[in-house]
Design a protein around this motif. Structure first.
Motif, PDB file in Angstrom:
ATOM      1  N   UNK A 177       0.808  -1.204   0.000  1.00 53.56           N
ATOM      2  CA  UNK A 177       0.000   0.000   0.000  1.00 53.56           C
ATOM      3  C   UNK A 177       0.840   1.251   0.000  1.00 53.56           C
ATOM      4  N   UNK A 178       0.148   2.376   0.170  1.00 52.09           N
ATOM      5  CA  UNK A 178       0.871   3.651   0.177  1.00 52.09           C
ATOM      6  C   UNK A 178       0.164   4.627   1.093  1.00 52.09           C
ATOM      7  N   UNK A 179       0.910   5.672   1.521  1.00 51.96           N
ATOM      8  CA  UNK A 179       0.368   6.797   2.261  1.00 51.96           C
ATOM      9  C   UNK A 179       0.707   8.058   1.483  1.00 51.96           C
ATOM     10  N   UNK A 180      -0.245   8.990   1.417  1.00 48.33           N
ATOM     11  CA  UNK A 180       0.001  10.276   0.754  1.00 48.33           C
ATOM     12  C   UNK A 180      -0.465  11.380   1.686  1.00 48.33           C
ATOM     13  N   UNK A 181       0.454  12.348   1.950  1.00 50.67           N
ATOM     14  CA  UNK A 181       0.113  13.458   2.836  1.00 50.67           C
ATOM     15  C   UNK A 181       0.476  14.766   2.145  1.00 50.67           C
ATOM     16  N   UNK A 182      -0.430  15.755   2.267  1.00 55.20           N
ATOM     17  CA  UNK A 182      -0.167  17.105   1.779  1.00 55.20           C
ATOM     18  C   UNK A 182       0.268  17.979   2.949  1.00 55.20           C
ATOM     19  N   UNK A 183       1.290  18.776   2.767  1.00 56.92           N
ATOM     20  CA  UNK A 183       1.715  19.751   3.769  1.00 56.92           C
ATOM     21  C   UNK A 183       2.185  20.995   3.029  1.00 56.92           C
ATOM     22  N   UNK A 184       1.647  22.150   3.424  1.00 60.67           N
ATOM     23  CA  UNK A 184       2.040  23.357   2.683  1.00 60.67           C
ATOM     24  C   UNK A 184       3.081  24.157   3.461  1.00 60.67           C
ATOM     25  N   UNK A 185       3.829  24.931   2.702  1.00 63.88           N
ATOM     26  CA  UNK A 185       4.738  25.947   3.240  1.00 63.88           C
ATOM     27  C   UNK A 185       4.156  27.285   2.813  1.00 63.88           C
ATOM     28  N   UNK A 186       3.715  28.070   3.800  1.00 63.96           N
ATOM     29  CA  UNK A 186       3.074  29.353   3.527  1.00 63.96           C
ATOM     30  C   UNK A 186       3.958  30.456   4.092  1.00 63.96           C
ATOM     31  N   UNK A 187       4.562  31.246   3.216  1.00 64.78           N
ATOM     32  CA  UNK A 187       5.465  32.335   3.620  1.00 64.78           C
ATOM     33  C   UNK A 187       4.662  33.620   3.651  1.00 64.78           C
ATOM     34  N   UNK A 188       4.502  34.184   4.847  1.00 66.64           N
ATOM     35  CA  UNK A 188       3.679  35.373   5.042  1.00 66.64           C
ATOM     36  C   UNK A 188       4.508  36.503   5.632  1.00 66.64           C
ATOM     37  N   UNK A 189       4.208  37.718   5.229  1.00 68.28           N
ATOM     38  CA  UNK A 189       4.789  38.941   5.818  1.00 68.28           C
ATOM     39  C   UNK A 189       3.620  39.768   6.297  1.00 68.28           C
ATOM     40  N   UNK A 190       3.323  39.711   7.626  1.00 62.05           N
ATOM     41  CA  UNK A 190       2.147  40.350   8.187  1.00 62.05           C
ATOM     42  C   UNK A 190       2.533  41.160   9.415  1.00 62.05           C
ATOM     43  N   UNK A 191       2.062  42.405   9.516  1.00 60.85           N
ATOM     44  CA  UNK A 191       2.279  43.187  10.745  1.00 60.85           C
ATOM     45  C   UNK A 191       1.507  42.565  11.894  1.00 60.85           C
ATOM     46  N   UNK A 192       1.816  42.921  13.119  1.00 61.58           N
ATOM     47  CA  UNK A 192       1.131  42.318  14.273  1.00 61.58           C
ATOM     48  C   UNK A 192      -0.364  42.619  14.282  1.00 61.58           C
ATOM     49  N   UNK A 193      -1.086  41.643  14.785  1.00 59.12           N
ATOM     50  CA  UNK A 193      -2.520  41.813  15.000  1.00 59.12           C
ATOM     51  C   UNK A 193      -2.842  41.231  16.376  1.00 59.12           C
ATOM     52  N   UNK A 194      -3.693  41.931  17.147  1.00 52.44           N
ATOM     53  CA  UNK A 194      -4.169  41.421  18.437  1.00 52.44           C
ATOM     54  C   UNK A 194      -5.611  40.994  18.245  1.00 52.44           C
ATOM     55  N   UNK A 195      -5.870  39.767  18.549  1.00 55.23           N
ATOM     56  CA  UNK A 195      -7.185  39.174  18.281  1.00 55.23           C
ATOM     57  C   UNK A 195      -8.130  39.264  19.479  1.00 55.23           C
ATOM     58  N   UNK A 196      -7.604  39.545  20.679  1.00 54.84           N
ATOM     59  CA  UNK A 196      -8.454  39.681  21.871  1.00 54.84           C
ATOM     60  C   UNK A 196      -9.249  40.971  21.768  1.00 54.84           C
TER      61      UNK A 196
END
Length: 1205
Positions: free
Chosen positions: A433-452
């Motif tokens: 058999x086989x296993x297949x997994x997807x995993x992404x690399x997401x490169x982001x440039x974002x200023x700080x955000x406070x979610x509270x």
């Protein structure tokens, strides 16, 4: 050497690099944030790898994915692009990658069989699904084959092959009979894993013609059926009987059933191999033949069977180990053993493994310039091969990215940029058999955000921890700082704890901790802050707790619960009893700070708890209430006794034991008796039976016991009020096993077929077995034949069938019980018979003697008893009317049946019709049915009296004549000779005049009576005659007219004279006065008659009628010996006073009475035991007027009635 050193150095630098890597960003699960951030596709839902579809329904291939921006979808089929737009049967759901193949509107599932793969793509990468193999399910029919019957000798082994059709997925196999009942399975008979039915040894009860193998295909919800398989088991006794009937004495007889040591039916040989995958269920099977039936045992060579994962199925013929691993590999041995020896087989098991994850790759969110890794580690047996793909393309041919480096199962990223965003696939595969997994690399440039949320309020109780949230996100990861107030100093020190997720913890908050706190998040792209509020509240306390109370019954009690709390919090108080809700009872009163219980009872005993809740804290306090008895009252309470206690068994013997006990309180009513009950924990646990009863003064009893019973005893006390509750059970006492004391009852031998003998009996109850292994020895031999007993030992059943017996011969039968310790006493013999068959011959010399026109007697010779071939139940006489001799017309033949019980040779045939031709035959009857009919016997009945004429109509009334018309009798019952007409006038006072009789030829159907008085009422009596006598009469009344005013005649002058005379009289005043006087007189007379009639007096008219009696029309006496004939004659109701002629001058025909005779047994009547008829012939004839009657009504005569025995 230099090369090896350089390799080692590179590995060391790689390890050092991995240790120095910065951990990836965690993206908070904030829906608003996730909607704003760009994200590569992620597969969220997909169809299974091996997808079996129903060929009758639409095919839905799922592929769902998320991403920002939303991804687009494409498919490949068998490795090439699948253009959905070119296939009218295939559609893709909106905003989804799920395909729908329209099979229900013309598509064929087989056309879409193949390997499918979905790709979800947006500007940041592409994710792919597993390879989805689409296969339509199949449930093929069984191939037609000619199945020969299986003829097997008793004790031999047998395998019934199923060989189901190859389906997808494989079917579930089971065996049933024609009645759709599952065939019983046991250690001797069981179904193998391949669906075949195995018999370790066959027994006579295995003979049947409906062994049917069924294959259930769950996916399509269909069941296929194999043709029934027939099995015929030849017992040695029947085989020897057959041989003896066909061979000479010198020939060799069949050998008796011999015991055989085990041999394995499956698997064959001494060794075999089995490969199973890790995580699956391991099933090993051994089925053996032998007599007695072998017992299977399993062992693992050089090890133990896993304790919690091992199960035995199919009567230990199947070893089941769940969730197998590589450690379960090894040699497993099955051993089949019986009293004659053993056989074994070794199965070498190897556990392989499809790939399974050790470390699956995880999504990476990085900031520009950061480093990271994707790790894909899997294991399997054999070890899987790891390969990488980038955006669904093998990484070796994917566009190059200088920031990544592939090192086996790891991809290393360094100094990533936004263009490095992609989806990577890891594929781990081996031959299983086989296993297949997807995993992404997401490169982001974002200023700080406070979610509270800003200015969020936190409330805590003093001296408890306070947690102030500051959920944030940014890329690169922001730094978090906390300040007291808006422009206060930064918080530091041991009195604060700073969590990685931005939360500030104050371990012990005090009242002075109340205030504003500011969270600041900053990275190289910006800075942001947020303020939250903290309030510290006073704790809630119970300053006066409920206290322990003792109260008498029917008193009142109160518990207090006074609290102190923060003024800004709203408390609620809840009361509990024994940690549950208070009873729903109006006696419980809950106040602001107390609980009061009115009229206390014993059930109020318990623990009462006061619970105080606020939005921030909760406190509680408890107290116990004890209820004591109220002061004694002078009234005496009578009640059932308390149960006895302290039961003790002493003097234990094999068949007896002594039981003693201590009586409970008699509650002011003396104990009259004790009832002792017992429980058999071995055969009927939980069921109590009556043992004995002793007087109330006795506290010990000697109890008789049966062997092999696990006794427990209990005692119930009885007084005048009733029975106590049962005592606690005594200790258990298991008596020793012994031979059975008794044999089965109600032993019978009755054949169900002409060639068998069914022996039945009532089985012994559980404790009557006296020991384990209860069986029965069934013995039989033909009566009055010098023959040896034939015996067989059967299991604990209640029936045994002896085949191949002669038809209906007596047998001596006995059934003896036995168990593992021995036999019961010698049983008594009973006489039974083998099966009956239909009688062979018909009764002979059938004779018929006709007694009268409705009754005949039939005689016959009995058949020889040996030709009856069964229990003689009697004889049946079938008889039917062929035709009526008077009408010469045939009608539908309706056969009648009379049954005569026992060995009778005669019987009476009632209810015959006169002057008719009949046929009959006689048949003998046994328990199986009727024998052949005797030759039809013809007989005829003589003439009888006829029924009444079918109608009598009187028409054309004139001044002095009436016209009579009549119809033939419905039942002539012979040849008509004449008609008799009798008539007499009736005057205005209802007196009867002289009777006139006229004889009319039989061929006439009408008559004109002349010379009658005008305006006079006449009563007519009319009947028909045969040579036997007169039949029933029919009566009518009619009136001659008053004058000829209403009759048209040719003589015109006469008519005018009559009319003028009538007019002249009617217009005279004296005539009108006379008519009024007459009317008044008639009214007075009617009133007087009505009054006298109600008082029961006689009419003068009646006395005059009595004086004009005609002896010729007197009714037939009931004791004159004349036999009443079967008749349909009409019997008219007598003439009523005051109702002679209706106002419309019509004459009504009176109702008639009919008399029918019912005879025979079963369908047609009842007979005595000797076959004679029980019943009466009866008929009715209308009486003519005669003197001496009590009224002026014409009486209805009744024919005489005779009884025959």
């Amino acid at each position: 050497m230099m090369k090896k050193r350089s390799i080692s150095a590179s590995k060391a630098s790689l390890v050092l690099f991995l240790c120095q890597m910065i951990s990836a960003l965690d993206v908070p699960l904030d829906s608003k944030l996730l909607e704003e951030l760009s994200q590569p596709p992620t597969i969220t839902q997909q169809s299974p790898k091996d997808y079996i579809v129903d060929p009758r329904e639409n095919i839905v291939i799922q592929c769902e994915a998320k991403g920002k921006p939303p991804p687009s979808f494409s498919w490949t089929r068998n490795g090439t692009h699948f253009d959905i737009d070119k296939d009218a049967q295939v559609t893709m759901k909106p905003n989804s990658g799920t395909l729908v193949v329209n099979i229900m509107n013309g598509g064929k599932a087989e056309a879409y069989e193949g390997v499918y793969q979905c790709t979800a793509r947006n500007e940041r990468g592409a994710a792919i699904s597993n390879n989805i193999v689409i296969r339509p399910s199949r449930s093929p029919l069984w191939t037609k084959e000619k199945l020969e019957p299986n003829h097997v000798r008793e004790g031999d082994s047998l395998v019934l092959h199923c060989r189901p059709p190859v389906g997808l997925p494989p079917p579930i196999i089971f065996w049933m009979d024609n009645a759709f009942q599952r065939l019983p399975q046991s250690e001797r008979v069981s179904q193998g894993l391949n669906g075949d039915l195995y018999f370790s040894n066959v027994q006579p009860e295995d003979t049947r013609e409906d062994y049917i193998c069924y294959a259930r295909f769950n996916h399509t919800q269909t069941i296929q059926q194999k043709q029934p398989i027939s099995v015929k088991v030849f017992s040695m006794d029947s085989l020897n009987d057959t041989i003896a009937a066909n061979l000479s004495d010198t020939d060799i007889y069949a050998k008796p059933v011999t015991e055989r040591q085990p041999i394995l039916l499956t698997p064959t040989g001494s060794t075999s191999t089995k490969v199973e995958l890790r995580g699956n269920v391991l099933l090993l099977e051994c089925i053996a033949a032998g007599l007695p039936t072998p017992v299977i045992r399993w062992i693992k060579e050089g090890g133990e069977l896993p304790a919690n994962r091992t199960f035995f199925e199919n009567f230990k013929k199947t070893l089941k180990i769940t969730d197998v691993s590589e450690a379960d590999s090894g040699n497993y041995k099955c051993i089949a053993r019986n009293i004659l020896g053993s056989a074994h087989h070794v199965i070498s098991v190897t556990v392989k493994a499809a790939p399974y994850w050790i470390t699956a790759p995880r999504n990476l969110v990085l900031s520009p310039g950061e480093d990271g890794t994707l790790i894909c580690r899997a294991n399997g047996n054999p070890k899987p091969n790891i390969s990488w793909l980038a955006n669904g393309v093998p990484i070796s041919i994917a566009p190059e990215d200088p920031s990544r480096k592939v090192d086996g199962d790891t991809i290393i990223f360094s100094h990533v940029q936004e263009r490095s965003s992609a989806v990577y696939q890891c594929n781990a595969s081996n031959e299983y058999g086989y296993l297949l997994a997807n995993a992404f690399v997401n490169v982001l440039a974002e200023p700080p955000r406070i979610l509270t949320p800003a200015n969020k309020l936190y409330q805590v109780i003093a001296d408890s921890p306070a947690l102030l949230d500051c959920a944030y996100f940014g890329s690169p990861k922001p730094e978090i700082e906390w300040f007291r107030g808006v422009k206060g100093s930064i918080l530091r020190g041991s009195e604060y704890i700073f969590h990685d997720n931005g939360t500030l913890e104050i371990p012990v908050a005090q009242k002075d901790s109340t205030g504003t706190y500011t969270c600041v998040a900053r990275n190289e792209l910006g800075k942001i802050q947020n303020e939250v509020q903290l309030e510290v509240k006073d704790p809630t306390m119970i300053i006066k707790q409920p206290e322990y109370k003792v109260i008498q019954r029917y008193g009142q009690v109160s518990f207090e619960c006074i609290i102190k709390h923060d003024t800004t919090l709203l408390p609620t108080i809840i009361w509990l009893k024994d940690n549950g809700e208070l009873p729903d009872d109006e006696r419980f009163l809950v106040g602001k700070d107390n609980l009061t219980i009115m009229n206390v009872t014993d059930k109020d005993d318990g623990t009462y708890t006061c619970i105080v809740n606020t939005t921030l804290d909760s406190v509680s306090a408890s107290a116990v209430l004890t209820v004591v008895a109220a002061p004694p009252t002078p009234a005496i309470i009578y009640a059932r006794p308390n149960p006895p206690f302290d039961l003790e068994l002493t003097g234990q013997l094999e068949r007896s034991v002594e039981l003693s006990w201590i009586p409970g309180d008699e509650n002011n009513s003396p104990i009259t008796s004790f009832v002792i009950e017992y429980e058999d924990g071995l055969h009927e646990p939980g069921v109590w039976h009556y043992q004995t009863e002793v007087p109330g003064t006795q506290t010990t009893v000697q109890l008789k016991l049966s062997p092999y019973v696990n006794y427990s005893f209990r005692v119930i006390a009885v007084n005048e009020i009733g029975r106590s509750q049962p005592s606690e059970p005594s200790e258990q006492y298991l008596t020793k096993s012994a031979n059975p004391d008794e044999n089965p009852s109600n032993v019978q031998g009755i054949g169900s077929e002409p060639d068998n003998l069914v022996i039945t009996w009532e089985s012994l109850k559980g404790f009557q077995s006296n020991g384990p292994g209860l069986q029965y020895k069934v013995s039989w031999r033909q009566k009055d034949v010098d023959d040896e007993w034939t015996s067989v030992i059967v299991a604990n059943v209640s029936k045994y069938i002896v085949s191949g017996t002669p038809t209906f011969v007596p047998y001596e039968i006995k059934v003896q019980a036995l168990n593992d310790l021995g036999y019961a006493p010698e049983p008594s013999e009973v006489i039974g018979h083998s099966g009956e068959d239909l009688p062979m011959v018909a009764p002979g010399n059938v004779q018929v003697h006709v007694i009268n026109s409705t009754l005949a007697k039939v005689h016959w010779d009995p058949v020889p008893l040996k030709t009856v071939r069964g229990h003689l139940q009697g004889y049946k006489v079938y008889y039917w009317k062929v035709q009526s001799l008077s009408r010469r017309s045939r009608r539908h033949v309706e056969k009648k049946i009379l049954t005569f019980r026992g060995n009778k040779t005669f019987g009476m045939l009632p209810g015959l019709e006169p002057y008719s031709s009949y046929k009959l035959n006689v048949r003998v009857v046994n328990g199986k049915g009727e024998g052949p009919a005797s030759p039809d016997k013809v007989f005829k009945t003589p003439e009888g009296v006829p029924s009444s004429p079918s109608f009598l109509k009187i028409t054309n009334p004139t001044l002095d004549s009436l016209t009579l018309e009549w119809g033939l009798p419905t039942h002539p019952n012979g040849i008509l000779t004449s008609y008799i007409l009798k008539f007499q006038p009736i005057n205005n006072t209802h007196e009867l005049g002289p009777l006139v009789e006229i004889r009319i030829p039989a061929n006439e159907s009408s008559l004109i009576l002349k010379n009658l008085n005008y305006s006079t009422r006449y009563k007519f009596y009319f009947n028909a005659q045969t040579s036997v006598g007169s039949g029933s009469q029919i009566t009518e009344e009619a009136v001659t007219i008053m004058d000829e005013a209403g009759i048209l005649r040719p003589a015109v002058g006469a008519g005018k004279a009559m009319a003028s005379r009538q007019v002249d009289i009617a217009t005279q005043g004296w005539f009108i006065g006379l008519m009024c006087a007459v009317a008044l007189l008639i009214l007075i007379l009617l009133i007087v008659c009505f009054i006298r009639r109600n008082k029961g007096g006689k009419y003068p008219v009646k006395e005059k009628e009595d004086a004009h009696a005609d002896p010729e029309i007197q009714p037939m006496k009931e004791d004159d010996g004349t036999f009443g004939e079967y008749s349909d004659a009409e019997d008219h109701k007598p003439l009523k006073k005051g109702s002679r002629t209706p106002s419309d001058r019509t004459v009504k025909k009176e109702d008639s009475d009919d008399s029918l005779v019912d005879y025979g047994e079963g369908v047609n009547g009842q007979f005595n035991e000797d076959g004679s008829f029980i019943g009466q012939y009866s008929g009715k004839k209308e009486k003519e007027p005669a003197e001496g009657n009590e009224s002026s009504e014409a009486p209805s005569p009744v024919n005489a009635m005779n009884s025959f025995v």
